[in-house]
Design an enzyme around this catalytic site. Structure first.
Site, PDB file in Angstrom:
ATOM      1  N   GLY A 187      55.272 103.360  59.894  1.00 16.81           N
ATOM      2  CA  GLY A 187      54.499 103.951  58.809  1.00 16.81           C
ATOM      3  C   GLY A 187      53.807 105.200  59.305  1.00 16.81           C
ATOM      4  O   GLY A 187      53.637 105.380  60.510  1.00 16.81           O
ATOM      5  N   CYS A 199      57.126 100.285  65.757  1.00 15.96           N
ATOM      6  CA  CYS A 199      56.263 101.469  65.725  1.00 15.96           C
ATOM      7  C   CYS A 199      54.894 101.146  65.108  1.00 15.96           C
ATOM      8  O   CYS A 199      54.139 100.377  65.680  1.00 15.96           O
ATOM      9  CB  CYS A 199      56.983 102.608  65.001  1.00 15.96           C
ATOM     10  N   TYR A 200      54.580 101.661  63.918  1.00 11.83           N
ATOM     11  CA  TYR A 200      53.301 101.308  63.293  1.00 11.83           C
ATOM     12  C   TYR A 200      53.160  99.788  63.207  1.00 11.83           C
ATOM     13  O   TYR A 200      52.078  99.239  63.433  1.00 11.83           O
ATOM     14  CB  TYR A 200      53.221 101.915  61.883  1.00 11.83           C
ATOM     15  N   HIS A 204      62.219 102.991  67.629  1.00  8.29           N
ATOM     16  CA  HIS A 204      62.924 102.567  66.413  1.00  8.29           C
ATOM     17  C   HIS A 204      64.312 102.029  66.739  1.00  8.29           C
ATOM     18  O   HIS A 204      65.253 102.804  66.869  1.00  8.29           O
ATOM     19  CB  HIS A 204      63.036 103.750  65.441  1.00  8.29           C
ATOM     20  N   GLU A 236      66.317 100.654  64.823  1.00  8.03           N
ATOM     21  CA  GLU A 236      67.218 100.767  63.671  1.00  8.03           C
ATOM     22  C   GLU A 236      67.965 102.094  63.615  1.00  8.03           C
ATOM     23  O   GLU A 236      68.970 102.205  62.926  1.00  8.03           O
ATOM     24  CB  GLU A 236      66.435 100.543  62.362  1.00  8.03           C
ATOM     25  N   ASP A 290      78.179 102.601  40.747  1.00  8.40           N
ATOM     26  CA  ASP A 290      77.140 101.621  40.412  1.00  8.40           C
ATOM     27  C   ASP A 290      77.299 101.050  39.004  1.00  8.40           C
ATOM     28  O   ASP A 290      77.286  99.835  38.807  1.00  8.40           O
ATOM     29  CB  ASP A 290      75.740 102.245  40.552  1.00  8.40           C
ATOM     30  N   LYS A 317      74.459 100.613  48.705  1.00 12.07           N
ATOM     31  CA  LYS A 317      75.687 101.193  48.167  1.00 12.07           C
ATOM     32  C   LYS A 317      76.961 100.543  48.745  1.00 12.07           C
ATOM     33  O   LYS A 317      77.874 100.192  48.000  1.00 12.07           O
ATOM     34  CB  LYS A 317      75.708 102.691  48.490  1.00 12.07           C
TER      35      LYS A 317
END
Ligand code: XMP
Length: 511
Positions: free
Chosen positions: A53, A80-81, A170, A172, A228, A367
């Site tokens: 964040g 992180c945050y 991070h 990710e 979609d 997606k």
């Protein structure tokens, strides 16, 4: 179903965390940090991830979470945050970095304690992606240090007995080497996930949920032919059959054969399928208009008008279905951004149609998962793997005034470009590729004569999120074939250029 709860503290990579967890075949949902605690608990997760964040934990009003979450007996990974917050709430100390040497941004050499469950089986040294200005000056009781970087002796902390882990970096993002393995270790090794979440199971779950919700009611869906809304339509077709009416507004600004392809894809299902050929209406409204935003506005409004007229013919419906997907739901932080272009989707539809409730069966899917679901439902590959296509269609790829003649020229040229890319197998590595008809004319020579015709631009980009994009390095001989074919086969075009600008500073579309 085993579930991971991701608590969102407003970081820029939050969607990516969720995608990574699902890539590990574990179902997860992202919930804002201020979601009531009972709701978070009722989600019944096997593990929790605190995201990054933009704030500092000691700032007034900084996002936080109720401390009792640490008594749930569920493993927690703070990123992180999220790591700093965990340290702060459990009695550690987080302070602003005093000087630049303690701040870290970008790829940073990091050494891991591979005895820690989070880093088991990984190399001891690797680069991790850091992005933090604060610093943990004291770690909470019970925690030990599990990774270090140059500026940071506590790049990762762990309390293995309680299953609490925190990383300053991070895992990710792809720049963190073995980041996905770390998440996998957390999910499988710490939380005990089996990784058995599949789209087939999920399809059955949503079908059942939709059937229970809709009962005998009537459902109306605006079908654009994009991935979609097509997958939403297929799902509803299987779930409720003839209770579904799809209104497909063909605004005459589709690519070659696209309208027929969409219609053909839905022919196998017994649903009410209404195709409105409204090309003339749209062209009339667009006559003489050259300003991009004005074109977008006209198309968006006209779309709603046409849809509304069709909907009125049906009378009241119970549900208005939309193809909203997860990134639309969890997108945050865009509220104050400058408007570069006003995007129009048929998703943003209308308050003028008489319905009781909105139905968004894809709202928890990313997606690539939507595409997978489309395949499970039996939609043809050309629809499911279709590249993104803007709501206003060819109108924003014809610079200046849109006319039928120009739309026809562009359709043909665009088709040739796509056909040659597919033939060469290049299409699979591209995120988006299309032709743009400029409003510039130039002199050429064909046969023995002078020509004074339009310039066509070819655009192809690679990107993972469309926020930034790189122009694609397409082989010259392929560009050569495309150029030769277009100039020979499409009247009115005598010059082809290839767009070599990335985003930023350009955008993907030209208007
Ligand atoms: P830009 O041109 O903004 O495009 O860099 C980023 C992505 O968004 C698509 N795009 C749109 N999609 N309605 C849409 O549904 C729109 O009005 C619209 N305008 C741009 C564009 O094709 C690219 O994928």
């Amino acid at each position: 179903m085993e579930k991971i709860l991701i608590i969102d503290f407003g970081g820029q990579y939050n969607q990516l965390i969720a995608r990574r967890v699902r890539e590990c075949r574990v179902y997860c949902e992202v919930k804002p940090w201020n979601t009531p605690l009972e709701e978070l608990k009722a989600f019944d997760p096997i593990g929790v991830i605190f995201t990054g964040g933009p704030r500092s934990v000691y700032q007034e009003g900084a996002p936080t979470v109720d401390k009792s979450i640490f008594t749930w007996g569920v493993p927690i990974l703070g990123i992180c945050y999220g790591c700093q917050l965990m340290a702060h709430l459990l009695g550690g100390e987080v302070v602003p970095a005093q000087d630049d040497s303690a701040r870290e941004y970008g790829k940073t050499a990091t050494r891991y304690d591979t005895a820690c469950k989070l880093f088991q089986g990984l190399p001891r040294d690797g680069g991790s992606w850091m992005s933090h200005g604060d610093y943990m000056s004291r770690v909470p009781e019970g925690f030990s240090l599990a990774a270090r970087s140059g500026a940071c002796p506590n790049a990762a902390i762990a309390d293995e007995a309680r299953g609490f882990y925190g990383v300053q970096f991070h895992p990710e993002v792809s720049h963190t080497e073995h980041g996905l393995d770390m998440l996998r270790n957390f999910l499988y090794g710490v939380c005990g996930a089996a990784g058995d979440w599949t789209m087939g199971d999920y399809k059955n779950t949503i079908l059942q949920t939709v059937q229970e919700k809709v009962g005998g009611g009537r459902v109306l869906l605006a079908l654009s032919g994009g991935v979609d809304s097509s997958v939403a339509a297929a799902l509803l077709a299987v779930a409720v059959g003839r209770q579904l009416t799809c209104v497909f507004v063909d605004h005459g600004l589709m690519r070659l054969n696209e309208g027929d392809e969409v219609e053909a894809a839905f022919a196998p299902w017994d649903i009410n399928f209404v195709r409105v050929d409204a090309g003339d209406r749209f062209l009339t409204k667009l006559a003489g208009v050259t300003e991009p935003e004005e074109k977008r506005k006209i198309i968006g409004e006209e779309f709603i008008r046409v849809f509304e007229e069709e909907a009125k013919k049906l009378g009241a419906v119970d549900f208005l279905a939309q193809g909203t997907i997860y990134p639309d739901v969890i997108e945050s932080g865009t509220g104050e951004a400058a408007v570069i272009k006003s995007h129009h989707n048929v998703g943003g539809l209308p308050d003028c149609v008489d319905f009781q409730e909105i139905l968004e069966p894809l709202r928890l899917l990313f997606k690539d998962e939507v595409r997978q679901l489309g395949r499970e439902l039996g939609l043809p590959e050309y629809l499911v793997s279709r590249q993104p296509y803007p709501g206003p269609g060819l109108a924003i790829r014809i610079l200046g005034e849109v006319t039928r003649e120009k739309a026809d020229q562009l359709r043909q040229a665009d088709f040739i470009f796509r056909e040659e890319l597919a033939r060469a197998g290049e299409d699979r590595r591209l995120s988006q590729y299309f032709a743009v008809l400029t409003d510039s004319r130039s002199v050429g020579v064909m046969g023995d004569g002078r020509t004074y015709d339009y310039t066509l631009a070819l655009r192809a980009v690679t990107t993972s999120d469309f926020m930034t994009a790189d122009w694609a390095r397409i082989p010259y001989d392929l560009l050569d074939r495309v150029s030769t074919r277009i100039v020979n086969e499409v009247a009115g075009i005598n010059r082809i250029v290839y767009d070599i600008t990335s985003k930023p500073p350009a955008t993907v579309e030209w208007e």
